[in-house]
Design a protein around this motif. Structure first.
Motif, PDB file in Angstrom:
ATOM      1  N   VAL A 131       0.943  -1.495   0.310  1.00  0.00           N
ATOM      2  CA  VAL A 131      -0.179  -0.087   0.024  1.00  0.00           C
ATOM      3  C   VAL A 131       0.739   1.484  -0.502  1.00  0.00           C
ATOM      4  CG1 VAL A 131      -1.725   1.800   1.330  1.00  0.00           C
ATOM      5  CG2 VAL A 131      -1.698  -1.004   1.020  1.00  0.00           C
ATOM      6  N   ASP A 132       0.552   2.557  -0.956  1.00  0.00           N
ATOM      7  CA  ASP A 132       0.998   3.345  -1.107  1.00  0.00           C
ATOM      8  C   ASP A 132       0.365   4.580  -0.747  1.00  0.00           C
ATOM      9  OD1 ASP A 132       0.486   3.427  -3.416  1.00  0.00           O
ATOM     10  OD2 ASP A 132       3.109   3.445  -4.029  1.00  0.00           O
ATOM     11  N   GLY A 133       0.910   5.690  -0.979  1.00  0.00           N
ATOM     12  CA  GLY A 133       0.739   7.022  -0.850  1.00  0.00           C
ATOM     13  C   GLY A 133       1.055   8.300  -1.349  1.00  0.00           C
ATOM     14  N   ARG A 134       0.384   9.250  -2.061  1.00  0.00           N
ATOM     15  CA  ARG A 134       0.925  10.917  -2.084  1.00  0.00           C
ATOM     16  C   ARG A 134       1.178  11.648  -0.979  1.00  0.00           C
ATOM     17  NH1 ARG A 134       4.367  10.171  -6.947  1.00  0.00           N
ATOM     18  NH2 ARG A 134       5.323  12.063  -6.195  1.00  0.00           N
ATOM     19  N   GLU A 135      -0.350  11.850  -0.207  1.00  0.00           N
ATOM     20  CA  GLU A 135      -0.639  11.860   0.063  1.00  0.00           C
ATOM     21  C   GLU A 135      -0.647  12.131   1.912  1.00  0.00           C
ATOM     22  OE1 GLU A 135      -2.215  15.090  -0.625  1.00  0.00           O
ATOM     23  OE2 GLU A 135      -1.887  14.524  -2.467  1.00  0.00           O
ATOM     24  N   ASP A 136      -0.355  13.148   3.245  1.00  0.00           N
ATOM     25  CA  ASP A 136      -0.396  12.799   4.469  1.00  0.00           C
ATOM     26  C   ASP A 136      -1.841  12.224   5.214  1.00  0.00           C
ATOM     27  OD1 ASP A 136       2.302  12.351   4.437  1.00  0.00           O
ATOM     28  OD2 ASP A 136       2.569  13.980   5.317  1.00  0.00           O
ATOM     29  N   VAL A 137      -2.256  11.300   5.925  1.00  0.00           N
ATOM     30  CA  VAL A 137      -2.677  11.096   7.097  1.00  0.00           C
ATOM     31  C   VAL A 137      -2.926  12.499   7.498  1.00  0.00           C
ATOM     32  CG1 VAL A 137      -4.498   9.754   8.815  1.00  0.00           C
ATOM     33  CG2 VAL A 137      -3.294   8.726   6.499  1.00  0.00           C
ATOM     34  N   THR A 138      -3.746  13.040   8.241  1.00  0.00           N
ATOM     35  CA  THR A 138      -3.804  14.724   9.241  1.00  0.00           C
ATOM     36  C   THR A 138      -4.727  14.222  10.204  1.00  0.00           C
ATOM     37  OG1 THR A 138      -5.556  16.029   7.670  1.00  0.00           O
ATOM     38  CG2 THR A 138      -2.712  16.130   7.726  1.00  0.00           C
TER      39      THR A 138
ATOM     40  N   LYS B 266       6.994  17.081  10.140  1.00  0.00           N
ATOM     41  CA  LYS B 266       7.602  16.830   9.536  1.00  0.00           C
ATOM     42  C   LYS B 266       7.277  15.254   9.797  1.00  0.00           C
ATOM     43  CE  LYS B 266      10.932  16.265   5.488  1.00  0.00           C
ATOM     44  NZ  LYS B 266      11.357  14.807   6.321  1.00  0.00           N
ATOM     45  N   ARG B 267       7.883  14.411  10.978  1.00  0.00           N
ATOM     46  CA  ARG B 267       8.265  13.404  10.968  1.00  0.00           C
ATOM     47  C   ARG B 267       7.017  12.402  11.483  1.00  0.00           C
ATOM     48  NH1 ARG B 267       9.613   8.550  11.049  1.00  0.00           N
ATOM     49  NH2 ARG B 267      10.260   7.595  13.277  1.00  0.00           N
ATOM     50  N   ARG B 268       6.161  13.782  11.911  1.00  0.00           N
ATOM     51  CA  ARG B 268       4.628  13.403  12.424  1.00  0.00           C
ATOM     52  C   ARG B 268       4.105  12.905  11.542  1.00  0.00           C
ATOM     53  NH1 ARG B 268       1.098  12.313  16.958  1.00  0.00           N
ATOM     54  NH2 ARG B 268       2.489  13.228  18.434  1.00  0.00           N
ATOM     55  N   ARG B 269       3.724  13.704  10.430  1.00  0.00           N
ATOM     56  CA  ARG B 269       3.121  13.125   9.596  1.00  0.00           C
ATOM     57  C   ARG B 269       3.555  11.739   8.935  1.00  0.00           C
ATOM     58  NH1 ARG B 269       4.053  18.406   7.793  1.00  0.00           N
ATOM     59  NH2 ARG B 269       5.076  18.279   6.586  1.00  0.00           N
ATOM     60  N   GLU B 270       5.663  11.612   8.042  1.00  0.00           N
ATOM     61  CA  GLU B 270       5.597  10.416   7.524  1.00  0.00           C
ATOM     62  C   GLU B 270       5.308   9.435   8.693  1.00  0.00           C
ATOM     63  OE1 GLU B 270       9.585  13.067   6.534  1.00  0.00           O
ATOM     64  OE2 GLU B 270       9.552  11.495   8.150  1.00  0.00           O
ATOM     65  N   PHE B 271       5.345   9.239   9.973  1.00  0.00           N
ATOM     66  CA  PHE B 271       5.645   8.435  11.012  1.00  0.00           C
ATOM     67  C   PHE B 271       3.691   7.628  10.717  1.00  0.00           C
ATOM     68  CE2 PHE B 271       5.120   6.296  15.023  1.00  0.00           C
ATOM     69  CZ  PHE B 271       5.450   6.125  15.351  1.00  0.00           C
TER      70      PHE B 271
ATOM     71  N   THR C  78       1.226   8.679   9.134  1.00  0.00           N
ATOM     72  CA  THR C  78       0.986   7.909   7.121  1.00  0.00           C
ATOM     73  C   THR C  78       1.574   6.275   6.653  1.00  0.00           C
ATOM     74  OG1 THR C  78       0.713   9.938   6.426  1.00  0.00           O
ATOM     75  CG2 THR C  78       0.896   8.843   4.705  1.00  0.00           C
ATOM     76  N   VAL C  79       2.960   6.499   7.305  1.00  0.00           N
ATOM     77  CA  VAL C  79       3.115   5.071   6.207  1.00  0.00           C
ATOM     78  C   VAL C  79       2.664   4.176   7.376  1.00  0.00           C
ATOM     79  CG1 VAL C  79       5.270   5.040   8.535  1.00  0.00           C
ATOM     80  CG2 VAL C  79       5.319   4.317   5.851  1.00  0.00           C
ATOM     81  N   ARG C  80       2.330   4.477   9.203  1.00  0.00           N
ATOM     82  CA  ARG C  80       1.672   3.431   9.514  1.00  0.00           C
ATOM     83  C   ARG C  80       0.311   3.011   9.583  1.00  0.00           C
ATOM     84  NH1 ARG C  80       5.913   4.541  12.191  1.00  0.00           N
ATOM     85  NH2 ARG C  80       7.039   3.406  13.177  1.00  0.00           N
ATOM     86  N   ALA C  81      -0.048   4.387   8.533  1.00  0.00           N
ATOM     87  CA  ALA C  81      -1.700   3.611   8.233  1.00  0.00           C
ATOM     88  C   ALA C  81      -1.416   2.732   6.587  1.00  0.00           C
ATOM     89  CB  ALA C  81      -2.697   5.531   8.095  1.00  0.00           C
TER      90      ALA C  81
ATOM     91  N   LEU D 127      10.369  12.755   0.772  1.00  0.00           N
ATOM     92  CA  LEU D 127       8.853  13.404   0.159  1.00  0.00           C
ATOM     93  C   LEU D 127       8.323  13.169  -1.327  1.00  0.00           C
ATOM     94  CD1 LEU D 127       9.165  16.314   0.568  1.00  0.00           C
ATOM     95  CD2 LEU D 127      10.219  17.174  -1.255  1.00  0.00           C
ATOM     96  N   GLY D 128       6.930  13.622  -0.399  1.00  0.00           N
ATOM     97  CA  GLY D 128       6.088  12.965  -1.523  1.00  0.00           C
ATOM     98  C   GLY D 128       5.313  11.854  -0.953  1.00  0.00           C
ATOM     99  N   TYR D 129       5.669  10.486  -1.232  1.00  0.00           N
ATOM    100  CA  TYR D 129       5.701   8.852  -1.191  1.00  0.00           C
ATOM    101  C   TYR D 129       5.583   8.239   0.227  1.00  0.00           C
ATOM    102  CZ  TYR D 129       5.603   4.644  -3.843  1.00  0.00           C
ATOM    103  OH  TYR D 129       4.979   3.378  -3.162  1.00  0.00           O
ATOM    104  N   ARG D 130       5.012   7.626   0.849  1.00  0.00           N
ATOM    105  CA  ARG D 130       5.061   6.377   1.820  1.00  0.00           C
ATOM    106  C   ARG D 130       4.382   5.086   0.982  1.00  0.00           C
ATOM    107  NH1 ARG D 130       6.835  10.749   3.459  1.00  0.00           N
ATOM    108  NH2 ARG D 130       5.205  13.209   4.034  1.00  0.00           N
ATOM    109  N   ALA D 131       5.265   4.093   1.841  1.00  0.00           N
ATOM    110  CA  ALA D 131       4.575   2.835   1.617  1.00  0.00           C
ATOM    111  C   ALA D 131       5.361   1.893   1.932  1.00  0.00           C
ATOM    112  CB  ALA D 131       5.453   2.484   0.325  1.00  0.00           C
ATOM    113  N   ALA D 132       4.029   0.788   2.324  1.00  0.00           N
ATOM    114  CA  ALA D 132       4.385  -0.166   3.557  1.00  0.00           C
ATOM    115  C   ALA D 132       3.743  -1.162   2.289  1.00  0.00           C
ATOM    116  CB  ALA D 132       3.217  -0.087   4.757  1.00  0.00           C
TER     117      ALA D 132
END
Length: 222
Positions: free
Chosen positions: A13-20, A39-44, A46-49, A87-92
């Motif tokens: 699963v991946d995404g370009r938008e952060d979970v807020t 910034k770190r909180r958003r990365e942490f 979103t990638v767990r989502a 920057l701009g990408y998250r995935a698990a």
């Protein structure tokens, strides 16, 4: 994009938008990140989502994903996985241990490494091969691709060996997939020995939408 690099037995699963949304993290995860910058909180978060969506795709209940002693994600029993963000990408990516022994994924911006970094992470033979690859096709950020692939090697290695792996302890070679302009495979020959780790990893790579992606999946029988 990450799904393009993974076999069917792996949930990606991946995404370009952060979970807020508030309340996305478990209390144990909040405790880990409470002092972090935004910034770190958003990365942490979103990638767990992404990881929990991957759990759901495997038929698993959602669970917290806490960092281990070396920052590695600690997965529920019977699960292996890997997470990445840039920057701009998250995935698990997650899989059951009945299908996969270990896996590693990494994402990087599709741009050259800062000055001096390539010399710190690449063996002399790798630098020579990257120079030849760059002369043949300057559209691929080969140095960044090497860095990403070595990160995927480490993420695959660590859960099996339980010790660090230096950049110099893996020798990588890249290959193009016939008919594929921006993707292919790579081979990582490990120069460090661990009895629980095979001597060679095979991975896949992709450059798309400004992102370099690499992935390694070791089947359960390896």
């Amino acid at each position: 994009m990450i799904r393009d690099l993974l076999p069917e037995c792996v949930s990606g699963v991946d995404g370009r938008e952060d979970v807020t949304a508030a309340g996305t993290l478990y209390p144990q995860e909040e405790a880990v990140i409470q002092a972090a910058v935004e910034k770190r909180r958003r990365e942490f978060t979103t990638v767990r989502a992404c990881a929990r969506q991957a759990m759901a795709a495997l038929g698993l209940a959602p669970a917290p994903v806490l960092p281990g002693p070396r920052g590695e994600p600690q997965w529920p029993a019977g699960v292996v996985g890997s997470m990445t963000h840039c920057l701009g990408y998250r995935a698990a990516a997650l899989a059951r241990t009945t299908h996969v022994r270990s896996l590693g994924i990494d994402a990087e911006p599709a741009e050259p490494l800062p000055d001096g970094v390539l010399e710190a992470v690449a063996l002399p033979a790798e630098q020579d091969e990257l120079a030849a690859a760059r002369a043949a096709d300057a559209q691929v950020p080969w140095d960044r691709l090497l860095f990403s692939a070595k990160e995927s090697v480490y993420k695959t290695w660590f859960p099996l060996a339980h010790r660090m792996l230096d950049f110099s302890e893996a020798r990588l070679s890249f290959h193009r997939t016939p008919g594929e302009a921006t993707g292919g495979t790579f081979t990582a020959r490990l120069l460090a020995h661990a009895p629980t780790v095979p001597p060679v990893f095979e991975g896949r790579w992709l450059v798309s939408d400004g992102i370099v992606l690499t992935a390694i999946v070791l089947p359960a029988g390896d």
